[in-house]
Design a protein around this motif. Structure first.
Motif, PDB file in Angstrom:
ATOM      1  N   ASP A 173       8.823 -21.926  49.647  1.00 58.00           N
ATOM      2  CA  ASP A 173       7.557 -21.721  48.790  1.00 58.00           C
ATOM      3  C   ASP A 173       7.868 -20.127  48.809  1.00 58.00           C
ATOM      4  N   PHE A 174       8.284 -19.371  49.794  1.00 54.84           N
ATOM      5  CA  PHE A 174       8.494 -17.688  49.918  1.00 54.84           C
ATOM      6  C   PHE A 174       9.680 -17.412  48.887  1.00 54.84           C
ATOM      7  N   VAL A 175      10.818 -18.181  48.988  1.00 53.65           N
ATOM      8  CA  VAL A 175      11.682 -17.885  47.961  1.00 53.65           C
ATOM      9  C   VAL A 175      11.268 -17.889  46.722  1.00 53.65           C
ATOM     10  N   TYR A 176      10.340 -18.900  46.020  1.00 55.47           N
ATOM     11  CA  TYR A 176       9.681 -18.751  45.004  1.00 55.47           C
ATOM     12  C   TYR A 176       8.690 -17.809  44.777  1.00 55.47           C
ATOM     13  N   MET A 177       8.054 -17.419  45.586  1.00 50.00           N
ATOM     14  CA  MET A 177       7.006 -16.458  45.557  1.00 50.00           C
ATOM     15  C   MET A 177       7.845 -15.015  45.240  1.00 50.00           C
ATOM     16  N   ALA A 178       8.814 -14.850  46.158  1.00 54.70           N
ATOM     17  CA  ALA A 178       9.389 -13.554  46.113  1.00 54.70           C
ATOM     18  C   ALA A 178      10.110 -13.570  44.585  1.00 54.70           C
ATOM     19  N   THR A 196       1.152 -17.703  52.441  1.00 53.37           N
ATOM     20  CA  THR A 196       1.895 -18.144  53.423  1.00 53.37           C
ATOM     21  C   THR A 196       1.243 -18.480  54.791  1.00 53.37           C
ATOM     22  N   ILE A 197       0.117 -17.608  55.087  1.00 52.27           N
ATOM     23  CA  ILE A 197      -0.666 -17.973  56.460  1.00 52.27           C
ATOM     24  C   ILE A 197      -1.390 -19.134  56.132  1.00 52.27           C
ATOM     25  N   ILE A 198      -2.382 -19.403  54.959  1.00 58.30           N
ATOM     26  CA  ILE A 198      -3.127 -20.484  54.655  1.00 58.30           C
ATOM     27  C   ILE A 198      -2.423 -21.672  54.588  1.00 58.30           C
ATOM     28  N   SER A 199      -1.116 -21.475  53.932  1.00 60.81           N
ATOM     29  CA  SER A 199      -0.350 -22.857  53.767  1.00 60.81           C
ATOM     30  C   SER A 199       0.124 -23.188  55.338  1.00 60.81           C
ATOM     31  N   PHE A 236      13.372 -27.758  53.248  1.00 59.15           N
ATOM     32  CA  PHE A 236      13.472 -26.523  52.579  1.00 59.15           C
ATOM     33  C   PHE A 236      14.353 -26.986  51.470  1.00 59.15           C
ATOM     34  N   MET A 237      15.015 -27.844  51.281  1.00 61.85           N
ATOM     35  CA  MET A 237      15.627 -28.231  50.068  1.00 61.85           C
ATOM     36  C   MET A 237      14.565 -29.143  49.046  1.00 61.85           C
ATOM     37  N   VAL A 238      13.686 -29.734  49.674  1.00 60.94           N
ATOM     38  CA  VAL A 238      12.576 -30.369  49.082  1.00 60.94           C
ATOM     39  C   VAL A 238      11.636 -29.386  48.108  1.00 60.94           C
ATOM     40  N   SER A 239      11.602 -28.436  48.898  1.00 61.83           N
ATOM     41  CA  SER A 239      10.721 -27.362  48.532  1.00 61.83           C
ATOM     42  C   SER A 239      11.466 -26.543  47.482  1.00 61.83           C
ATOM     43  N   LEU A 240      12.756 -26.168  47.716  1.00 60.48           N
ATOM     44  CA  LEU A 240      13.581 -25.336  46.864  1.00 60.48           C
ATOM     45  C   LEU A 240      14.203 -26.141  45.402  1.00 60.48           C
ATOM     46  N   THR A 241      14.137 -27.324  45.575  1.00 64.78           N
ATOM     47  CA  THR A 241      14.508 -28.258  44.387  1.00 64.78           C
ATOM     48  C   THR A 241      13.440 -28.494  43.422  1.00 64.78           C
ATOM     49  N   ASN A 242      12.045 -27.794  43.616  1.00 59.41           N
ATOM     50  CA  ASN A 242      10.820 -27.901  42.960  1.00 59.41           C
ATOM     51  C   ASN A 242      10.827 -26.828  42.216  1.00 59.41           C
ATOM     52  N   PRO A 243      11.615 -26.495  40.962  1.00 61.80           N
ATOM     53  CA  PRO A 243      11.466 -25.045  40.467  1.00 61.80           C
ATOM     54  C   PRO A 243      10.242 -24.904  39.595  1.00 61.80           C
ATOM     55  N   LYS A 244       9.383 -26.014  39.337  1.00 64.39           N
ATOM     56  CA  LYS A 244       8.281 -25.770  38.802  1.00 64.39           C
ATOM     57  C   LYS A 244       6.927 -25.058  39.346  1.00 64.39           C
ATOM     58  N   VAL A 245       7.482 -24.625  40.848  1.00 62.53           N
ATOM     59  CA  VAL A 245       6.608 -23.947  41.849  1.00 62.53           C
ATOM     60  C   VAL A 245       6.770 -22.496  41.249  1.00 62.53           C
ATOM     61  N   ILE A 246       7.795 -22.016  40.855  1.00 62.38           N
ATOM     62  CA  ILE A 246       7.954 -20.633  40.639  1.00 62.38           C
ATOM     63  C   ILE A 246       7.178 -20.345  39.315  1.00 62.38           C
ATOM     64  N   LEU A 247       7.096 -21.273  38.256  1.00 73.96           N
ATOM     65  CA  LEU A 247       6.111 -20.999  37.227  1.00 73.96           C
ATOM     66  C   LEU A 247       4.743 -20.917  37.774  1.00 73.96           C
ATOM     67  N   MET A 290       8.189 -25.319  58.400  1.00 79.41           N
ATOM     68  CA  MET A 290       8.780 -23.981  58.191  1.00 79.41           C
ATOM     69  C   MET A 290       9.783 -23.964  57.160  1.00 79.41           C
ATOM     70  N   GLY A 291      10.505 -25.105  56.996  1.00 80.99           N
ATOM     71  CA  GLY A 291      11.266 -25.253  55.921  1.00 80.99           C
ATOM     72  C   GLY A 291      10.588 -25.254  54.432  1.00 80.99           C
ATOM     73  N   THR A 292       9.481 -25.893  54.394  1.00 77.02           N
ATOM     74  CA  THR A 292       8.596 -25.838  53.154  1.00 77.02           C
ATOM     75  C   THR A 292       8.325 -24.554  52.897  1.00 77.02           C
ATOM     76  N   LEU A 293       7.652 -23.800  53.863  1.00 76.08           N
ATOM     77  CA  LEU A 293       7.298 -22.378  53.597  1.00 76.08           C
ATOM     78  C   LEU A 293       8.220 -21.554  53.284  1.00 76.08           C
ATOM     79  N   LEU A 294       9.292 -21.327  53.847  1.00 70.82           N
ATOM     80  CA  LEU A 294      10.588 -20.901  53.416  1.00 70.82           C
ATOM     81  C   LEU A 294      10.888 -20.928  51.950  1.00 70.82           C
TER      82      LEU A 294
END
Length: 206
Positions: free
Chosen positions: A51-56, A155-158, A117-128, A45-49
């Motif tokens: 990723d969702f922040v970056y998708m948004a 989100t669902i597939i992830s 969540f922090m691991v996902s959020l600190t990977n800014p290249k995801v947004i690119l 759930m932390g990872t998905l959140l």
């Protein structure tokens, strides 16, 4: 379908993206190995959140803003690199019993949620990635509803893939727990891998 261009290719691309190992998957497997399914799902759930922040952010044009202010993007990269290294060092330093009869100290799933969540959020290249990924499957006159559908698919597939990682990882952890040094070796390997991801991010930082 759903006003998504090349729908089959879109689904296949999401699956390929999930199969590429990264810090998020590592955080999920580590949480599962240490504290079971509940902790693993918390990390999911932390990872998905994250990723969702970056998708948004991608759909709202945050990448364009960061491109106009490259210092902010570079600072986020450095922070992400430092955080991954710090987390890896904590794993290397944390005591892990090699006695299979001694259970792991239970930790709240919320702890692993915050870490993932922090691991996902600190990977800014995801947004690119999302900025380059979404336009491939959109018509020029696509509506905001279509963007929402794209995000829902990712989100669902992830979630399904990462939840599968949790249950498979939990089964493997139970089998490996009978080996005297398996938990210690797995934790040290995870810590080293996170440090490696952090160093790689720092090296690639322009």
């Amino acid at each position: 379908m759903f006003d998504i261009q090349n729908y089959t290719s879109f689904i296949a691309a999401i699956l390929v993206f999930q199969l590429i190992p990264g810090p998020g998957a590592l955080a999920i497997l580590h949480a599962t190995a240490r504290n079971g399914i509940g902790a693993g799902l918390g990390a999911v759930m932390g990872t998905l959140l994250g990723d969702f922040v970056y998708m948004a952010g991608a759909t709202l044009g945050l990448a364009a803003v960061m491109h106009a202010h490259p210092f902010a993007f570079e600072a986020l990269q450095w922070f992400g690199s430092a955080y991954l290294c710090w987390l890896g060092i904590q794993m290397l330093r944390s005591p892990v019993s090699v006695d299979a009869s001694v259970p792991e100290r239970k930790k709240s799933g919320r702890l692993y949620f915050r870490q993932a969540f922090m691991v996902s959020l600190t990977n800014p290249k995801v947004i690119l990635f999302f900025m380059a990924f979404f336009p491939l499957f959109l018509h020029s006159d696509a509506s905001s509803v279509t963007l929402g559908v794209l995000m829902a698919h990712v989100t669902i597939i992830s979630f399904l893939y990462q939840a599968g990682l949790v249950f498979i990882g939990n089964a493997l952890a139970r089998k490996l727990s009978s080996l005297p040094s398996a938990r210690k070796a797995a934790t040290r390997l995870a810590g080293t891998a996170l440090i490696g991801f952090g160093v790689k991010l720092a090296v690639n930082n322009p």
